[in-house]
Design a protein around this motif. Structure first.
Motif, PDB file in Angstrom:
ATOM      1  N   SER A 101       2.203  10.179  10.773  1.00 31.44           N
ATOM      2  CA  SER A 101       2.668  10.654   9.472  1.00 31.44           C
ATOM      3  C   SER A 101       2.844   9.491   8.502  1.00 31.44           C
ATOM      4  O   SER A 101       3.912   8.868   8.430  1.00 31.44           O
ATOM      5  CB  SER A 101       3.997  11.403   9.642  1.00 31.44           C
ATOM      6  OG  SER A 101       4.415  11.985   8.418  1.00 31.44           O
ATOM      7  N   PRO A 102       1.796   9.179   7.714  1.00 34.65           N
ATOM      8  CA  PRO A 102       1.907   8.095   6.728  1.00 34.65           C
ATOM      9  C   PRO A 102       2.727   8.538   5.515  1.00 34.65           C
ATOM     10  O   PRO A 102       2.363   9.495   4.834  1.00 34.65           O
ATOM     11  CB  PRO A 102       0.451   7.811   6.352  1.00 34.65           C
ATOM     12  CG  PRO A 102      -0.278   9.083   6.644  1.00 34.65           C
ATOM     13  CD  PRO A 102       0.453   9.772   7.742  1.00 34.65           C
ATOM     14  N   CYS A 103       3.804   7.854   5.248  1.00 37.60           N
ATOM     15  CA  CYS A 103       4.702   8.220   4.148  1.00 37.60           C
ATOM     16  C   CYS A 103       5.000   7.022   3.246  1.00 37.60           C
ATOM     17  O   CYS A 103       6.029   7.001   2.556  1.00 37.60           O
ATOM     18  CB  CYS A 103       6.002   8.798   4.696  1.00 37.60           C
ATOM     19  SG  CYS A 103       5.798  10.359   5.577  1.00 37.60           S
ATOM     20  N   GLY A 104       4.120   6.041   3.251  1.00 33.31           N
ATOM     21  CA  GLY A 104       4.314   4.864   2.422  1.00 33.31           C
ATOM     22  C   GLY A 104       3.200   4.725   1.407  1.00 33.31           C
ATOM     23  O   GLY A 104       2.950   5.621   0.596  1.00 33.31           O
ATOM     24  N   LEU A 105       2.502   3.613   1.456  1.00 32.51           N
ATOM     25  CA  LEU A 105       1.430   3.331   0.517  1.00 32.51           C
ATOM     26  C   LEU A 105       0.176   4.134   0.828  1.00 32.51           C
ATOM     27  O   LEU A 105      -0.029   4.595   1.958  1.00 32.51           O
ATOM     28  CB  LEU A 105       1.101   1.836   0.537  1.00 32.51           C
ATOM     29  CG  LEU A 105       2.229   0.900   0.093  1.00 32.51           C
ATOM     30  CD1 LEU A 105       1.808  -0.543   0.281  1.00 32.51           C
ATOM     31  CD2 LEU A 105       2.622   1.163  -1.360  1.00 32.51           C
ATOM     32  N   GLY A 106      -0.700   4.272  -0.167  1.00 28.53           N
ATOM     33  CA  GLY A 106      -1.956   4.976   0.020  1.00 28.53           C
ATOM     34  C   GLY A 106      -3.018   4.079   0.637  1.00 28.53           C
ATOM     35  O   GLY A 106      -2.808   2.886   0.870  1.00 28.53           O
ATOM     36  N   GLY A 107      -4.184   4.652   0.910  1.00 31.18           N
ATOM     37  CA  GLY A 107      -5.326   3.904   1.414  1.00 31.18           C
ATOM     38  C   GLY A 107      -5.200   3.418   2.836  1.00 31.18           C
ATOM     39  O   GLY A 107      -5.958   2.538   3.266  1.00 31.18           O
ATOM     40  N   VAL A 108      -4.267   3.973   3.616  1.00 31.71           N
ATOM     41  CA  VAL A 108      -4.045   3.461   4.975  1.00 31.71           C
ATOM     42  C   VAL A 108      -5.089   3.960   5.975  1.00 31.71           C
ATOM     43  O   VAL A 108      -5.264   3.372   7.045  1.00 31.71           O
ATOM     44  CB  VAL A 108      -2.635   3.820   5.496  1.00 31.71           C
ATOM     45  CG1 VAL A 108      -1.571   3.172   4.638  1.00 31.71           C
ATOM     46  CG2 VAL A 108      -2.432   5.332   5.558  1.00 31.71           C
ATOM     47  N   LEU A 109      -5.796   5.036   5.629  1.00 32.07           N
ATOM     48  CA  LEU A 109      -6.791   5.589   6.544  1.00 32.07           C
ATOM     49  C   LEU A 109      -8.173   5.045   6.183  1.00 32.07           C
ATOM     50  O   LEU A 109      -8.922   5.622   5.404  1.00 32.07           O
ATOM     51  CB  LEU A 109      -6.769   7.120   6.496  1.00 32.07           C
ATOM     52  CG  LEU A 109      -5.438   7.757   6.939  1.00 32.07           C
ATOM     53  CD1 LEU A 109      -5.467   9.253   6.734  1.00 32.07           C
ATOM     54  CD2 LEU A 109      -5.146   7.422   8.395  1.00 32.07           C
ATOM     55  N   ALA A 110      -8.490   3.900   6.758  1.00 29.55           N
ATOM     56  CA  ALA A 110      -9.764   3.202   6.568  1.00 29.55           C
ATOM     57  C   ALA A 110     -10.464   3.128   7.924  1.00 29.55           C
ATOM     58  O   ALA A 110      -9.851   3.412   8.963  1.00 29.55           O
ATOM     59  CB  ALA A 110      -9.512   1.811   6.014  1.00 29.55           C
TER      60      ALA A 110
END
Length: 340
Positions: free
Chosen positions: A229-238
């Protein structure tokens, strides 16, 4: 610039300057087919006007899609203020921006976003009524978190075949206002919570008060879990981070989680279910839009809970068509916005 606007089907781009306060602001309006554009105001030290314009247009497009799938009579817009090196009077700067908004005659409604606060919105409100997220309107974070909770439950139903979150292992990246509110909700639902944040104090609070397990920030992707569950900055799924993931699904509050559209296909190829960010995190938009219209908090919560149902539909269509949920969500939003 016009080529970029055509590429994103951008309706209008407004640039404002006020010498007295140092204000340099951009308002991008993507689509007003459903109603006046609504979107947050970012206050950041952009490196150039071109970078600021590109950010405003990208975010405005996302707001159009978010509003369309949330069932709101709103269009999509976004404002960015280029933060100057030195600000003599922040209140005066935001009041000047309020006058800029007022000049658009209701075509754009602003709200709190990265770098801005409810106090800034209060300053804007002295010059225009086309603003929400004021001190009086309340914090949208709890409703954003509630929508993400509903989305996680949907992902667990579809991918893991379980009703409820008891015993579900969730890796939560980011403990800001939304992330921490979500953490509290997940623990109340019986989830096993792992947390990571650059702020060690927030992590310590989650460990001490919620019984969460701390994870190093550089180990979040490789940590085994049911839901990332990413709830911080964007662009983390690379590509690099997706290759490390050891989860069944990704469902979080962060905006613009995909580094690009190919990332959605990479997740799909790995069998990782992805909850499109602008669908699952629409609770904040529902809050600011409906609060601005005078809707009661309890009625807003009912609308926010509907995010789970919308994701159920997207996941079902995704499985049926053999396409990523990201593609399905985009297609649904574009059908609403453009017809077809």
């Amino acid at each position: 610039m016009f080529a970029a606007m055509r590429s994103d089907k951008m309706q209008a781009l407004h640039l404002f300057s006020d010498e007295a306060t140092g204000l340099e602001a951009i308002i991008a309006i993507h689509n007003t087919r459903l109603g006046p554009a609504l979107g947050g105001c970012r206050y950041m030290p952009y490196t150039s006007t071109d970078v600021a314009c590109a950010d405003a247009m990208r975010l405005a497009r996302g707001m159009s899609y978010k509003a369309a799938l949330a069932g709101l009579d709103q269009g999509g817009g976004k404002a960015v203020i280029i933060r100057p090196p030195h600000v003599l009077d922040r209140s005066a700067l935001f009041e000047a921006f309020g006058r800029c908004i007022e000049s658009l005659r209701g075509g754009y409604i602003t709200a709190m976003d990265s770098g801005t606060s409810s106090e800034d919105m209060d300053c804007i409100a002295q010059q225009t009524g086309h603003v929400t997220s004021t001190s009086q309107a309340g914090d949208p974070s709890p409703h954003t978190a509630l929508g993400v909770l509903m989305g996680i439950k949907s992902a667990v139903r579809v991918k893991l075949g379980q009703e409820g979150l008891s015993g579900i292992r969730i890796m939560l990246q980011g403990l800001g206002n939304v992330g921490y509110a979500l953490a509290e909700m997940l623990v109340a639902e019986g989830a096993e919570l792992l947390v990571a944040d650059l702020d060690a104090g927030k992590v310590r609070l989650a460990v001490d008060d919620l019984g969460a397990q701390a994870v190093a920030t550089d180990a979040v992707f490789e940590t085994p879990c049911d839901i990332f569950s990413p709830c911080g900055l964007g662009g983390v799924l690379a590509p690099a981070s997706i290759a490390q993931l050891r989860c069944a699904a990704v469902a979080g509050a962060a905006n613009n989680q995909l580094s690009n559209q190919d990332a959605a296909d990479l997740l799909d190829a790995r069998g990782i279910l992805y909850a499109p960010d602008y669908v699952i995190n629409a609770g904040g938009l529902l809050h600011v839009s409906l609060t601005h219209q005078g809707v009661a908090s309890g009625d807003i919560a009912v609308r926010v809970r509907g995010i789970g149902t919308r994701l159920d539909e997207i996941f079902s269509q995704s499985l049926k068509e053999g396409r990523s949920p990201s593609y399905v969500a985009d297609h649904q939003a574009e059908t609403i916005l453009y017809g077809g």
